[in-house]
Design a protein around this motif. Structure first.
Motif, mmCIF file in Angstrom:
data_model
loop_
_atom_site.group_PDB
_atom_site.id
_atom_site.type_symbol
_atom_site.label_atom_id
_atom_site.label_comp_id
_atom_site.label_asym_id
_atom_site.label_seq_id
_atom_site.Cartn_x
_atom_site.Cartn_y
_atom_site.Cartn_z
ATOM 1 N N LYS A 137 12.745 3.820 -2.752
ATOM 2 C CA LYS A 137 12.221 2.478 -2.466
ATOM 3 C C LYS A 137 11.362 2.454 -1.209
ATOM 4 O O LYS A 137 10.441 1.647 -1.112
ATOM 5 C CB LYS A 137 13.382 1.484 -2.343
ATOM 6 N N ARG A 138 11.648 3.343 -0.261
ATOM 7 C CA ARG A 138 10.775 3.404 0.911
ATOM 8 C C ARG A 138 9.385 3.869 0.487
ATOM 9 O O ARG A 138 8.379 3.445 1.057
ATOM 10 C CB ARG A 138 11.356 4.348 1.961
ATOM 11 N N GLY A 139 9.338 4.748 -0.513
ATOM 12 C CA GLY A 139 8.056 5.166 -1.060
ATOM 13 C C GLY A 139 7.348 4.029 -1.771
ATOM 14 O O GLY A 139 6.118 3.910 -1.705
ATOM 15 N N ASP A 140 8.108 3.175 -2.465
ATOM 16 C CA ASP A 140 7.511 1.999 -3.103
ATOM 17 C C ASP A 140 6.856 1.101 -2.058
ATOM 18 O O ASP A 140 5.725 0.632 -2.232
ATOM 19 C CB ASP A 140 8.579 1.201 -3.854
ATOM 20 N N LEU A 141 7.581 0.864 -0.966
ATOM 21 C CA LEU A 141 7.045 0.004 0.093
ATOM 22 C C LEU A 141 5.805 0.642 0.712
ATOM 23 O O LEU A 141 4.810 -0.049 0.976
ATOM 24 C CB LEU A 141 8.111 -0.215 1.167
ATOM 25 N N LEU A 142 5.841 1.954 0.921
ATOM 26 C CA LEU A 142 4.695 2.636 1.514
ATOM 27 C C LEU A 142 3.503 2.612 0.570
ATOM 28 O O LEU A 142 2.358 2.402 1.010
ATOM 29 C CB LEU A 142 5.070 4.072 1.863
ATOM 30 N N ALA A 143 3.728 2.822 -0.720
ATOM 31 C CA ALA A 143 2.623 2.791 -1.684
ATOM 32 C C ALA A 143 1.946 1.423 -1.684
ATOM 33 O O ALA A 143 0.708 1.325 -1.738
ATOM 34 C CB ALA A 143 3.140 3.139 -3.078
ATOM 35 N N LEU A 144 2.739 0.364 -1.623
ATOM 36 C CA LEU A 144 2.169 -0.987 -1.568
ATOM 37 C C LEU A 144 1.416 -1.207 -0.256
ATOM 38 O O LEU A 144 0.340 -1.829 -0.234
ATOM 39 C CB LEU A 144 3.272 -2.023 -1.724
ATOM 40 N N ALA A 145 1.960 -0.698 0.842
ATOM 41 C CA ALA A 145 1.276 -0.828 2.130
ATOM 42 C C ALA A 145 -0.047 -0.068 2.114
ATOM 43 O O ALA A 145 -1.060 -0.557 2.626
ATOM 44 C CB ALA A 145 2.175 -0.310 3.248
ATOM 45 N N LEU A 146 -0.053 1.127 1.496
ATOM 46 C CA LEU A 146 -1.291 1.896 1.420
ATOM 47 C C LEU A 146 -2.333 1.182 0.555
ATOM 48 O O LEU A 146 -3.536 1.241 0.836
ATOM 49 C CB LEU A 146 -1.004 3.290 0.858
ATOM 50 N N ALA A 147 -1.880 0.513 -0.486
ATOM 51 C CA ALA A 147 -2.807 -0.264 -1.310
ATOM 52 C C ALA A 147 -3.415 -1.405 -0.502
ATOM 53 O O ALA A 147 -4.620 -1.703 -0.613
ATOM 54 C CB ALA A 147 -2.082 -0.809 -2.539
ATOM 55 N N ARG A 148 -2.618 -2.055 0.334
ATOM 56 C CA ARG A 148 -3.121 -3.115 1.204
ATOM 57 C C ARG A 148 -4.096 -2.540 2.230
ATOM 58 O O ARG A 148 -5.146 -3.120 2.520
ATOM 59 C CB ARG A 148 -1.931 -3.787 1.906
ATOM 60 N N GLU A 154 -4.774 -5.254 -6.496
ATOM 61 C CA GLU A 154 -4.449 -4.381 -5.358
ATOM 62 C C GLU A 154 -3.114 -3.681 -5.584
ATOM 63 O O GLU A 154 -2.977 -2.478 -5.331
ATOM 64 C CB GLU A 154 -4.394 -5.253 -4.100
ATOM 65 N N ILE A 155 -2.124 -4.412 -6.070
ATOM 66 C CA ILE A 155 -0.798 -3.846 -6.314
ATOM 67 C C ILE A 155 -0.858 -2.767 -7.392
ATOM 68 O O ILE A 155 -0.216 -1.716 -7.273
ATOM 69 C CB ILE A 155 0.178 -4.977 -6.707
#
Length: 813
Positions: free
Chosen positions: A170-181, A424-425
């Motif tokens: 899940k930390r990777g999920d959060l990071l992937a979304l942050a990288l998309a932003r 974006e997501i």
């Protein structure tokens, strides 16, 4: 360099300042460092896969340093470095500042983690450094501020270190979304991923790339380093234990090893075992050799103190957990010790690499098995490392609770258009397949909590404005979000401190609640006496009385699938046994004589009488979570068949069940055709779904643990989430968070995929041996009966006594 292919020696000129810096040290630039620079100059993303000690971090930062040397340094943020550990970010800052200062480069480098003061965080938003070292959670929070578009406008590069440790969870999920932003704010910024243990490079290239475009990411492979020197420690003049995990038998030999080396890192798999091992070492340390301890529950001050002592050469040994196994390069470590089974070749390789942290020098490591199965696992892990075989969690679709948290973070930064945000997501690989219906549900949840909760104002966090954008319903929600956002949902903790205010760290609230004034416990390497528990803090003083060690909640690390396969292969190849210790070889030979060897692609089940009851042992080798789940399912089937089951116990290798009547045909209990229905019934009737819901409710922001000046207790959080869970199960069983909780229960808590693997093997062939007495192979798991709920180490002595009694029966004759 061919696009998308591994890089060999690359010819790319270095800026003179950097070239001279390498020359002054007599160093040669590594091929993967040049490969990372070549990819950056070609405007391409890169995944750098190189051995531990090969200079991956420098490879990640070399394009940044080259930009500075060429005069390309913006007045603002240039590079973001993302680490899975706060300690690693601090370590990288220390090591990066050395070449920056020696080259005389005008770069400001700062860290931003949970340990960073609020004043410094505010200053960083107003005056960003050129290089910011951070974690996924801190990056996500930084993006939640209105200043984010201006701050990230100058960004050129993102470096993701230890990508294998982040992406699958899940930390990777959060990071992937942050990288998309980040990509939406700085579309020209290039990404570089770093890892020594990526098992599937193409999958990680897709995860790293904007929009999942694998072809846009170059795979930059490093040179092979010196082969590691890894050995297994065996008892002197004694036998490898039948059971137990703490390997306390090895303490005298460990003291000798510490004495013979400059600095020894001793890794354990849990915080409890770190404290337990440290105590045993200190009690057996007549020379008072300086030995420290490091784990995630210690206070920041305690961690910083021991890290400084390690870096300055004032320690001879450090007992630690995973808090130090990812890339940290402090001190002159010349020996790594792994206490207990490594559970995976990638984890072992990562820890081995902490010793002699250079590509041209062999790392030296010692594995200390706690029991005979762990000896076999140690052999399998060493061979996997030698063969270059990596393991790791498979990448999977992103979690919806994390997506809900991200949406709130975006709303805190300012109004958003739902179509633009969805696009974006979907550019984040874990969320590429998010459907329109799922997106509508996430927006609905963020706006009113969902159908069953929409009558409550406190769940209304965003609303659609007249211009069609989504905005916060109240400005205060932004502050509440930033207080509670995050992915790591630990059990609620209580601060441990002396009366003078000196903090030692945190223990679980449940453990603290069971203590009374005068009770003693061991923490941070100290024996402590409780003075009082008040205002969320456990006040203590030093004590000389014997003390218990707190145990911690937390997921067990199961043996990896490919390592389990190697253990089965060792059991099935009797030619290998001659090289094993005599007691291990005799154990296996007696097993073969009395029964059969588990292994291959089928499933061995043994049944035998013991203490007037009927026992059956299933040798699955699928890890503890899967075996625990299988035990629950088979028990239900035994009950339905009238076999009167009485209990079960599991370890990584086997599952043992017992009852009043023997199992006649185990294959009938392993039919996969009704697994789904039974699994649903079991999970819904157990605590697992409630626990999973508690976590996703916190991550999604539905339940806020932290409020200004106060924090909810674990009991308050449990009461709130259980109440909401019951409402949703009754009125909205398809709620977004129920779906997210189910996904967690299947994958993480029950490992149902590996349960299905057991049933699939059983469908091919079940070998059922009915024996007159307990078999040697069954001793380790049956010795755990009645002791599995105790902390590892605390039950070891009793477990070993029980194992010896069972072994005497098994090895009779």
């Amino acid at each position: 360099m061919r696009r998308g292919a591994s890089a060999g020696r690359v010819s790319v000129p270095l800026p003179p300042v950097i070239a001279q810096w390498f020359a002054d040290r007599g160093w040669q630039v590594r091929s993967h460092q040049l490969g990372a620079l070549a990819a950056a100059r070609a405007g391409r993303h890169a995944l750098v896969a190189a051995d531990t000690g090969a200079g991956k971090t420098l490879a990640g930062f070399l394009p940044t340093l080259a930009d500075v040397c060429n005069g390309d340094l913006p007045d603002g943020l240039h590079t973001i470095y993302v680490s899975p550990l706060k300690a690693l970010a601090q370590d990288v800052q220390r090591n990066l500042l050395i070449p920056v200062e020696e080259m005389g480069l005008p770069i400001r480098v700062e860290t931003r983690t949970g340990d960073t003061s609020s004043e410094r965080k505010a200053r960083q938003r107003a005056q960003p450094p050129h290089v910011l070292l951070t974690t996924p959670e801190s990056l996500s929070l930084l993006l939640s501020y209105p200043e984010a578009p201006d701050m990230f406008a100058t960004l050129r590069r993102v470096v993701v270190d230890e990508i294998h440790a982040l992406a699958p969870g899940k930390r990777g999920d959060l990071l992937a979304l942050a990288l998309a932003r980040v990509h939406a704010l700085a579309p020209e910024a290039l990404r570089t991923g770093l890892s020594a243990t990526v098992a599937d490079p193409d999958a990680y290239r897709g995860w790293l790339a904007p929009g999942g475009d694998v072809a846009s990411v170059d795979l930059v492979a490093g040179e092979a380093g010196a082969p590691a020197q890894v050995h297994i420690l065996l008892p002197q003049g004694a036998r490898v234990p039948w059971g137990g995990h703490a390997a306390s038998w090895a303490i005298p030999q460990l003291i000798d090893l510490i004495r013979a080396h400059r600095l020894t890192l001793i890794f354990t798999n849990t915080r409890f075992l770190a404290e337990y091992t440290f105590k045993l070492l200190w009690d057996a340390n007549p020379e008072n050799l300086p030995i420290g301890i490091h784990h995630g529950s210690l206070s920041r001050e305690a961690r910083v103190k021991v890290e400084a002592a390690m870096a300055e050469g004032r320690l001879r040994a450090l007992v630690c957990t995973a808090s130090l196994d990812l890339g940290v390069d402090w001190g002159d470590v010349d020996l790594v010790v792994q206490m207990g089974a490594p559970k995976g070749s990638s984890r072992l390789l990562q820890r081995i690499g902490r010793a002699n942290h250079r590509l041209d020098r062999a790392s030296k490591a010692i594995l200390v098995p706690g029991n005979r199965f762990e000896y076999l696992e140690a052999v399998a892990a060493i061979e996997a490392v030698r063969d270059g075989q990596r393991d790791g969690e498979a990448l999977r679709p992103g979690s919806l609770d994390v997506l809900a948290q991200h949406v709130m973070g975006v709303a805190c930064a300012g109004p958003f258009h739902e179509d633009a945000l969805l696009a974006e997501i979907r550019a984040a690989a874990p969320y590429a397949a998010v459907s329109d219906a799922q997106w509508a549900r996430v927006l609905g949840f963020a706006s009113n909590g969902g159908y069953a909760l929409r009558a409550y104002d406190r769940f209304r966090r965003i609303r659609r404005a007249r211009d069609g954008t989504w905005t916060l319903t109240h400005p205060q929600i932004a502050a509440r979000h930033r207080l509670n956002a995050g992915i790591i949902v630990d059990a609620d903790m209580v601060e441990v401190a002396f009366r003078n205010g000196r903090a030692l760290g945190r223990v679980e609230e449940e453990f603290a609640a069971g203590l009374a004034p005068g009770d003693t416990f061991r923490f941070a390497g100290l024996d402590l006496e409780v003075e009082s528990l008040r205002e969320g803090a456990l006040l203590v003083r030093a004590s000389k009385r014997a003390a218990a060690i707190p145990s911690y909640m937390g997921a067990r690390i199961p043996i990896s699938t490919h390592l389990a396969g190697r253990v089965r292969a060792l059991l099935g190849d009797s030619r290998r046994w001659a090289g094993f210790p005599d007691d291990v070889r005799e154990w296996l030979e007696m097993q073969r004589a009395l029964s059969e060897m588990p292994g291959g692609t089928d499933l061995l089940v043994e049944s035998f009488p013991l203490n007037g009851q009927a026992y059956s042992v299933f040798y699955t080798f699928e890890g503890w979570p899967a075996n625990q789940s299988l035990g629950m399912l088979i028990s239900r089937r035994m009950e339905a068949a009238g076999l009167a089951p009485l209990g079960f116990v599991a370890n990584d290798y086997a599952l043992a069940l017992w009852g009043l009547h023997p199992i006649g045909d185990p294959a009938a209990l392993l039919s996969p055709d009704i697994l789904v229905d039974e699994f649903v019934a079991w999970v819904e009737g157990s605590y697992l779904l409630r626990r999973a819901f508690r976590e996703v409710a916190v991550i999604s922001g539905l339940i806020e643990r932290q409020q200004p000046g106060a924090r909810k207790s674990a009991r308050q959080v449990t009461f709130s989430t259980d109440l909401i869970y019951d409402v949703l199960r009754r009125y909205e069983p398809d709620h977004l968070l129920i779906e997210a909780a189910w996904a967690d229960a299947r994958a993480r808590m029950t490992d149902v995929a590996r349960v299905a693997d057991v049933l699939e093997r059983a469908g091919q062939q079940v070998r059922h041996r009915v024996l007159p007495r307990i078999s040697p192979m069954a001793v380790p798991v049956l010795a755990m009966i009645g002791r599995e709920s105790l902390p590892a180490g605390a039950a070891d002595d009793a477990l070993l006594i029980e194992a010896e009694a069972l072994a005497a029966e098994a090895m009779r004759g």
